[in-house]
Design an enzyme around this catalytic site. Structure first.
Site, PDB file in Angstrom:
ATOM      1  N   GLU A 167       0.799  -1.228   0.000  1.00 14.79           N
ATOM      2  CA  GLU A 167       0.000   0.000   0.000  1.00 14.79           C
ATOM      3  C   GLU A 167       0.831   1.276   0.000  1.00 14.79           C
ATOM      4  OE1 GLU A 167      -3.081   0.140   2.913  1.00 14.79           O
ATOM      5  OE2 GLU A 167      -3.990  -1.742   2.279  1.00 14.79           O
ATOM      6  N   GLU A 387      -5.385  -8.656   0.471  1.00 11.39           N
ATOM      7  CA  GLU A 387      -6.005  -8.406   1.782  1.00 11.39           C
ATOM      8  C   GLU A 387      -7.484  -8.175   1.576  1.00 11.39           C
ATOM      9  OE1 GLU A 387      -4.433  -5.111   4.127  1.00 11.39           O
ATOM     10  OE2 GLU A 387      -2.383  -5.787   3.776  1.00 11.39           O
TER      11      GLU A 387
HETATM   12  C1  BGP Z   1      -3.366  -2.890   5.567  1.00  9.21           C
HETATM   13  C2  BGP Z   1      -3.094  -2.837   7.021  1.00  9.21           C
HETATM   14  C3  BGP Z   1      -4.384  -3.196   7.664  1.00  9.21           C
HETATM   15  C4  BGP Z   1      -5.430  -2.130   7.320  1.00  9.21           C
HETATM   16  C5  BGP Z   1      -5.495  -1.869   5.832  1.00  9.21           C
HETATM   17  C6  BGP Z   1      -6.231  -0.597   5.489  1.00  9.21           C
HETATM   18  O1  BGP Z   1      -2.256  -3.024   4.756  1.00  9.21           O
HETATM   19  O2  BGP Z   1      -1.992  -3.572   7.434  1.00  9.21           O
HETATM   20  O3  BGP Z   1      -4.201  -3.352   9.028  1.00  9.21           O
HETATM   21  O4  BGP Z   1      -5.099  -0.972   8.004  1.00  9.21           O
HETATM   22  O5  BGP Z   1      -4.228  -1.837   5.226  1.00  9.21           O
HETATM   23  O6  BGP Z   1      -6.240  -0.365   4.117  1.00  9.21           O
HETATM   24  P1  BGP Z   1      -6.383   1.099   3.478  1.00  9.21           P
HETATM   25  O7  BGP Z   1      -5.065   1.794   3.665  1.00  9.21           O
HETATM   26  O8  BGP Z   1      -6.715   0.827   2.070  1.00  9.21           O
HETATM   27  O9  BGP Z   1      -7.426   1.819   4.220  1.00  9.21           O
END
Ligand code: BGP
Length: 480
Positions: A167, A387
């Site tokens: 991410e 995820e």
């Molecule tokens: C993941 C984290 C998770 C959660 C998620 C949120 O990579 O490790 O714990 O927080 O991201 O995703 P987003 O950033 O798309 O909201």
């Protein structure tokens, strides 16, 4: 034929990340990460929670692999902590750190579970932040190149699936703009765009490291939280509008990786704030990947508008101030769309179904549309959902956690994944987030995403109903 079936070779897995589960923060030569500093800074996490102990996965890994075996998963997505491998970011390698992951990989393989390794899940060595300004500096992707080569050289004989940076938008925007993630900074647009460029460079370096040292059969692709848009109804005009929204919003990160260019329109909108690009950078960034991973929790509904329509103003692009959806949802790095883009992102009514956190809006179609749009717009020929999951209140009653909300979430999202497969889209696997409740960043241990309940006093793990549900889906290879 049974309904909602998955093919035999479809990979069901589960996922975690180093800082969220490992604990053992001071052990075996691990260096400090920006998340140690951030979580130990008063006021940065809910109730001052830190990842010092987390789920103690570092010591309880055998037990956790046993949980995975009970689930029947074919793969485990974990992340390697850079500060365990190169404690100060770019200095000496710590053999004990490498050894731990090497043992983890052996144990997984012995259990018949394929390791999927993320190289960076946000725990940057603090030393790089202190000495060079972290991702603000080009020295960080350079240090990352060496770190990536180090882990691939050591583990690449056994690890065949690699994900460079988890991410990137979260690092860029949550970490250096909104500041609710480490290092908790608030930078200008110019600096943010440069940070984005440095993350993309790191991605490119990692892809090359896998090609160079990964051995035969090595596959690499990022785990990306592309912003997923979903047509409010599946008719031609709304689908076309959704595609425009998807490309506009995700183009600044996906186009460089997929095609080696920043969108011309984005560059024009950024003007003097556009990133500085050195010769060879774009080629490096566009080093071809084998797959892309999509981290997906929710989607945003799009409708087609004509240029006159004024349902806009509720756009979610741009700076954090413009976010009309709940915070804690990573904003993108795109510029504002123009009125003549002909789409509008619809606001969610207050009563819209969601998890036990505002940002986890239940939009099951996000899996299908995320996969379809990544494939159609950017040509990805293989995809994983790296995820997917939801946050629940998860009360323990008489020793059980009957998380019907999570079961229903998984049922609907898995059906959406199955739809993608059934329509011939190249979705190869799915990872449930998360194997167990863990340190949910600035929300500490309050936001539970696990399919196993963790008692953070005793560290005891208990399968929730959702774990049994997921195991049954895996066993029967269909959404049960
Ligand atoms: C993941 C984290 C998770 C959660 C998620 C949120 O990579 O490790 O714990 O927080 O991201 O995703 P987003 O950033 O798309 O909201």
């Amino acid at each position: 034929m049974a309904a909602f079936e998955f093919p035999q070779d479809f990979i069901f897995g589960t996922a975690t990340a180093s800082y969220q589960v490992e604990g053992a923060a001071g052990e075996d030569g691990r260096g400090m990460s920006i998340w140690d500093r951030f979580s130990h800074t008063p006021g940065k996490t809910l109730d001052g929670h830190t990842g010092d102990v987390a789920c103690d996965h570092y010591h309880r890994v055998d037990q956790d692999i046993a949980l995975m075996k009970d689930l029947g998963v074919a793969a485990y997505r974990f992340s390697i902590a850079w500060p365990r491998i190169i404690p100060d970011g770019d200095g000496p390698v710590n053999p004990k750190g490498l050894d731990w992951y090497s043992r983890l990989v052996d144990k997984l393989l012995a259990a018949g579970i394929e390791p999927f390794a993320t190289m960076y899940h946000w725990d940057l060595p603090q030393a790089l932040e202190d000495r060079h300004g972290g991702w603000r500096s080009r020295k960080t992707p350079e240090a990352f190149a060496r770190y990536a080569a180090t882990v691939v050289e050591r583990l690449g004989d056994r690890v065949k699936h690699w994900m460079p940076l988890n991410e990137m938008p979260a690092t860029i925007v949550a970490g250096y703009d909104a500041g609710f993630h480490a290092p908790g900074a608030h930078e200008s647009r110019k600096v943010l765009n440069q940070i984005q460029h440095h993350c993309l460079l790191a991605h490119g370096h990692a892809v090359r490291a896998v090609r160079e040292h990964g051995g035969s059969g090595a596959q690499v692709g990022t785990a990306h939280n592309a912003r997923v848009f979903v047509p409010v109804m599946e008719t031609g005009e709304h689908i076309a509008a959704t595609r425009r929204a998807f490309e506009h919003d995700n183009g600044p990160m996906l186009e460089p990786m997929a095609r080696g260019t920043y969108p011309a329109r984005w560059l024009a909108a950024m003007g003097d704030d556009a990133p500085e690009v050195a010769p060879g950078d774009m080629q490096l960034i566009a080093s071809p990947c084998d797959f892309i991973g999509l981290n997906v929790y929710r989607g945003l509904f799009v409708e087609a508008t004509d240029a006159e329509s004024t349902t806009r103003g509720m756009t979610v692009t741009g700076g954090v101030e413009n976010v009309a959806v709940p915070l804690q949802m990573t904003p993108s790095t795109a510029a504002e769309p123009d009125a003549d883009d002909g789409y509008s992102v619809l606001p969610f009514p207050e009563s819209y179904p969601r998890g036990h956190a505002d940002w986890v809006l239940f939009v099951p179609q996000a899996i299908y549309w995320g996969v379809r749009l990544l494939h159609e717009c950017y040509g990805y020929a293989k995809l994983y959902i790296t995820e997917n999951g939801t946050v629940g209140k998860d009360d323990v009653v008489a020793g059980r956690v009957v998380d019907l909300d999570r079961v229903e979430y998984y049922r609907l999202y898995l059906r959406s994944a199955q739809r993608a497969v059934a329509e011939g889209l190249p979705l190869a696997g799915y990872f449930a987030w998360s194997l167990m409740d863990n340190f949910e960043w600035s929300h500490g241990y309050h936001d539970r995403f696990g399919i196993h309940y963790v008692d953070f006093e005793t560290l005891e793990r208990t399968p929730k109903l959702s774990a049994r549900f997921y195991a049954a889906c895996i066993r029967e290879r269909r959404v049960v």
